[in-house]
Motif scaffolding. Structure first.
Motif, PDB file in Angstrom:
ATOM      1  N   TRP A  39      10.219  -3.529 -11.125  1.00 31.37           N
ATOM      2  CA  TRP A  39      10.505  -2.936 -12.430  1.00 31.37           C
ATOM      3  C   TRP A  39       9.842  -1.587 -12.619  1.00 31.37           C
ATOM      4  CZ3 TRP A  39      14.596  -4.213 -14.747  1.00 31.37           C
ATOM      5  CH2 TRP A  39      15.109  -5.510 -14.639  1.00 31.37           C
ATOM      6  N   LEU A  40       8.701  -1.360 -11.984  1.00 33.22           N
ATOM      7  CA  LEU A  40       8.059  -0.062 -12.115  1.00 33.22           C
ATOM      8  C   LEU A  40       8.917   1.028 -11.485  1.00 33.22           C
ATOM      9  CD1 LEU A  40       5.776   1.772 -12.973  1.00 33.22           C
ATOM     10  CD2 LEU A  40       4.515   1.092 -10.914  1.00 33.22           C
ATOM     11  N   GLN A  41       9.372   0.810 -10.257  1.00 30.11           N
ATOM     12  CA  GLN A  41      10.207   1.837  -9.636  1.00 30.11           C
ATOM     13  C   GLN A  41      11.559   1.926 -10.329  1.00 30.11           C
ATOM     14  OE1 GLN A  41      13.152   1.356  -7.740  1.00 30.11           O
ATOM     15  NE2 GLN A  41      13.108  -0.847  -8.111  1.00 30.11           N
ATOM     16  N   ASP A  42      12.075   0.802 -10.837  1.00 31.59           N
ATOM     17  CA  ASP A  42      13.340   0.835 -11.570  1.00 31.59           C
ATOM     18  C   ASP A  42      13.213   1.738 -12.797  1.00 31.59           C
ATOM     19  OD1 ASP A  42      16.080  -0.560 -12.418  1.00 31.59           O
ATOM     20  OD2 ASP A  42      14.758  -0.590 -14.175  1.00 31.59           O
ATOM     21  N   ASN A  43      12.152   1.555 -13.566  1.00 28.68           N
ATOM     22  CA  ASN A  43      11.945   2.388 -14.751  1.00 28.68           C
ATOM     23  C   ASN A  43      11.802   3.859 -14.381  1.00 28.68           C
ATOM     24  OD1 ASN A  43       9.939   0.163 -16.910  1.00 28.68           O
ATOM     25  ND2 ASN A  43      11.998  -0.052 -16.093  1.00 28.68           N
ATOM     26  N   LEU A  44      11.078   4.137 -13.314  1.00 35.70           N
ATOM     27  CA  LEU A  44      10.824   5.519 -12.925  1.00 35.70           C
ATOM     28  C   LEU A  44      12.088   6.248 -12.476  1.00 35.70           C
ATOM     29  CD1 LEU A  44       7.427   5.005 -11.114  1.00 35.70           C
ATOM     30  CD2 LEU A  44       7.804   6.534 -13.062  1.00 35.70           C
ATOM     31  N   LEU A  45      13.096   5.510 -12.024  1.00 38.69           N
ATOM     32  CA  LEU A  45      14.339   6.130 -11.570  1.00 38.69           C
ATOM     33  C   LEU A  45      15.503   5.898 -12.518  1.00 38.69           C
ATOM     34  CD1 LEU A  45      14.117   5.369  -7.731  1.00 38.69           C
ATOM     35  CD2 LEU A  45      13.968   7.614  -8.840  1.00 38.69           C
ATOM     36  N   ASN A  46      15.285   5.132 -13.575  1.00 41.02           N
ATOM     37  CA  ASN A  46      16.342   4.797 -14.522  1.00 41.02           C
ATOM     38  C   ASN A  46      16.587   5.978 -15.463  1.00 41.02           C
ATOM     39  OD1 ASN A  46      17.898   3.650 -16.692  1.00 41.02           O
ATOM     40  ND2 ASN A  46      17.180   1.630 -16.063  1.00 41.02           N
ATOM     41  N   ALA A  47      17.860   6.346 -15.641  1.00 44.31           N
ATOM     42  CA  ALA A  47      18.211   7.478 -16.502  1.00 44.31           C
ATOM     43  C   ALA A  47      17.749   7.269 -17.940  1.00 44.31           C
ATOM     44  CB  ALA A  47      19.715   7.711 -16.467  1.00 44.31           C
TER      45      ALA A  47
ATOM     46  N   LYS B 157      11.918   7.636  -5.097  1.00 43.51           N
ATOM     47  CA  LYS B 157      13.019   7.135  -4.264  1.00 43.51           C
ATOM     48  C   LYS B 157      12.481   6.474  -2.996  1.00 43.51           C
ATOM     49  CE  LYS B 157      16.413  10.463  -5.988  1.00 43.51           C
ATOM     50  NZ  LYS B 157      17.192  11.696  -5.683  1.00 43.51           N
ATOM     51  N   ARG B 158      11.384   6.996  -2.471  1.00 38.71           N
ATOM     52  CA  ARG B 158      10.771   6.351  -1.310  1.00 38.71           C
ATOM     53  C   ARG B 158      10.227   4.972  -1.701  1.00 38.71           C
ATOM     54  NH1 ARG B 158       7.325  11.061   1.890  1.00 38.71           N
ATOM     55  NH2 ARG B 158       9.038  12.567   2.112  1.00 38.71           N
ATOM     56  N   ALA B 159       9.673   4.881  -2.919  1.00 34.42           N
ATOM     57  CA  ALA B 159       9.212   3.580  -3.400  1.00 34.42           C
ATOM     58  C   ALA B 159      10.391   2.624  -3.537  1.00 34.42           C
ATOM     59  CB  ALA B 159       8.489   3.740  -4.734  1.00 34.42           C
ATOM     60  N   LEU B 160      11.534   3.128  -3.999  1.00 34.23           N
ATOM     61  CA  LEU B 160      12.742   2.310  -4.101  1.00 34.23           C
ATOM     62  C   LEU B 160      13.176   1.817  -2.730  1.00 34.23           C
ATOM     63  CD1 LEU B 160      15.288   1.191  -5.502  1.00 34.23           C
ATOM     64  CD2 LEU B 160      16.294   3.484  -5.298  1.00 34.23           C
TER      65      LEU B 160
ATOM     66  N   LEU C 141       0.836  -1.206   0.000  1.00 28.47           N
ATOM     67  CA  LEU C 141       0.000   0.000   0.000  1.00 28.47           C
ATOM     68  C   LEU C 141       0.872   1.259   0.000  1.00 28.47           C
ATOM     69  CD1 LEU C 141      -2.713  -1.076   2.607  1.00 28.47           C
ATOM     70  CD2 LEU C 141      -3.012  -0.917   0.121  1.00 28.47           C
ATOM     71  N   ALA C 142       1.884   1.291   0.855  1.00 27.55           N
ATOM     72  CA  ALA C 142       2.763   2.459   0.931  1.00 27.55           C
ATOM     73  C   ALA C 142       3.529   2.648  -0.375  1.00 27.55           C
ATOM     74  CB  ALA C 142       3.731   2.306   2.097  1.00 27.55           C
ATOM     75  N   TYR C 143       3.931   1.552  -0.987  1.00 25.76           N
ATOM     76  CA  TYR C 143       4.631   1.621  -2.272  1.00 25.76           C
ATOM     77  C   TYR C 143       3.765   2.336  -3.305  1.00 25.76           C
ATOM     78  CZ  TYR C 143       6.313  -0.089  -6.808  1.00 25.76           C
ATOM     79  OH  TYR C 143       6.740  -0.183  -8.112  1.00 25.76           O
ATOM     80  N   TYR C 144       2.498   1.929  -3.433  1.00 26.03           N
ATOM     81  CA  TYR C 144       1.643   2.536  -4.438  1.00 26.03           C
ATOM     82  C   TYR C 144       1.243   3.970  -4.086  1.00 26.03           C
ATOM     83  CZ  TYR C 144       1.483  -1.716  -7.140  1.00 26.03           C
ATOM     84  OH  TYR C 144       1.851  -2.795  -7.925  1.00 26.03           O
ATOM     85  N   VAL C 145       1.170   4.279  -2.815  1.00 27.90           N
ATOM     86  CA  VAL C 145       0.934   5.669  -2.421  1.00 27.90           C
ATOM     87  C   VAL C 145       2.067   6.546  -2.946  1.00 27.90           C
ATOM     88  CG1 VAL C 145       0.886   7.274  -0.481  1.00 27.90           C
ATOM     89  CG2 VAL C 145      -0.484   5.193  -0.399  1.00 27.90           C
ATOM     90  N   ASN C 146       3.290   6.086  -2.788  1.00 27.25           N
ATOM     91  CA  ASN C 146       4.432   6.872  -3.253  1.00 27.25           C
ATOM     92  C   ASN C 146       4.492   6.956  -4.773  1.00 27.25           C
ATOM     93  OD1 ASN C 146       6.199   7.884  -0.949  1.00 27.25           O
ATOM     94  ND2 ASN C 146       5.897   5.761  -0.331  1.00 27.25           N
ATOM     95  N   ILE C 147       4.080   5.904  -5.467  1.00 25.51           N
ATOM     96  CA  ILE C 147       4.005   5.968  -6.927  1.00 25.51           C
ATOM     97  C   ILE C 147       2.969   7.005  -7.338  1.00 25.51           C
ATOM     98  CG2 ILE C 147       3.394   4.705  -9.017  1.00 25.51           C
ATOM     99  CD1 ILE C 147       6.095   3.873  -7.860  1.00 25.51           C
TER     100      ILE C 147
END
Length: 306
Positions: free
Chosen positions: A202-210, A173-176, A148-154
């Motif tokens: 993979w969702l948070q990886d993509n969101l933080l990937n350069a 970064k909080r999701a990471l 739940l906290a992960y998706y809140v941060n997304i």
């Protein structure tokens, strides 16, 4: 001043008396039609506990007014029980929207289904989450609040991205942090790269990937320079959205079939079709061509725009 405060003050949605409020206005539904032999009251209390957890907790660094709260929904569909008492398997559908300037329209920023939800819940158990102890004392109990906290941060990250360039980085970064410190156990999945190519990792990886840096420009330009200007100049707003489609296509060419692109189109496919339905033939044809290549599940829908 918080960027959402500035925006909603301008569009006249801010209530006259400003008071700090939590960030979400989340509706929560827990469905357990497939579960037998469990007192149904458990799922009622679980639904109420999740709603309280999401709506009564401070998630962001900024103070949100009541009018600024992000509209979102969490649908937890419990599909069965686990191997031990009070454990469950479920899917979670998360949706969130963002208001569009000077209109009653709300645009979708997230529409995702997570099929890897396993957790322990005992009736009236308090849902707890701590950023510094994500896994808690009981990994199966902590897995629900971590998800739940992960998706809140997304949600927060995507919302902030849509109002300010790279505004959501802190929340991604909080999701990471949640992913890196997620609960572990034989029945817990969705947090690891090797567990699949369409999961929370993979969702948070993509969101933080350069490699996806341009995606954040898309989120800002699509909403602030596209949708938010359409009330005064539809053609100008649509042109900005088409530029975003071109930018997305550039990402697609470099990294085809990414999870981030799939998540974007899950939220935006219907909207994009409607946006370009009344465009000039050249714009409509260009949009249909690119969108059909990037979003294959909806390719036929886009082709019908021509």
């Amino acid at each position: 001043m918080h960027k959402r405060f500035q925006f909603i003050l301008v569009v006249g949605l801010l209530v006259s008396q400003v008071a700090a409020a939590q960030e979400l206005r989340a509706t929560v539904s827990v469905i357990a039609n497939q579960v037998q032999g469990v007192d149904r009251k458990v799922f009622v209390t679980l639904q109420n506990s999740i709603k309280e957890f999401l709506n009564n907790r401070h998630w962001a660094k900024d103070a949100f007014t009541p009018a600024e709260r992000i509209e979102c929904s969490f649908l937890l569909n419990i599909t069965g029980t686990g191997g031990t008492g009070d454990t469950y398997k479920a899917s979670l559908t998360v949706q969130a929207t963002r208001p569009v300037y000077n209109s009653s329209y709300a645009t979708s920023i997230l529409n995702i289904q997570d099929n890897n939800v396993a957790f322990r819940y005992v009736e009236y158990q308090q849902l707890e989450f701590n950023d510094t102890r994500v896994a808690g004392n009981d990994p199966m109990a902590a897995n629900l609040t971590a998800i739940l906290a992960y998706y809140v941060n997304i949600i927060l990250g995507l919302d902030y991205d849509s109002f300010a360039p790279r505004g959501g980085d802190e929340y991604f970064k909080r999701a990471l942090n949640i992913v890196n410190n997620a609960p572990e156990g034989k029945d817990i999945s969705g947090w690891k790269a090797f567990e699949g190519n369409r999961n929370r990792y993979w969702l948070q990886d993509n969101l933080l990937n350069a490699k996806f840096l341009q995606f954040h420009d898309v989120m800002y330009q699509y909403h602030r320079q596209g949708l938010d200007v359409m009330y005064e100049d539809v053609n100008k707003g649509r042109a900005a959205v088409l530029n975003c489609v071109n930018m997305l296509y550039s990402i697609h060419q470099s990294i085809p079939n990414s999870m981030l692109m799939q998540v974007f189109f899950s939220a935006k496919a219907n909207e994009l079709q409607k946006l370009f339905a009344k465009a000039m033939p050249q714009e409509k044809s260009r949009a249909a061509e690119l969108l059909a290549q990037m979003d294959i599940p909806n390719a036929q829908k886009y082709q019908q725009m021509k």
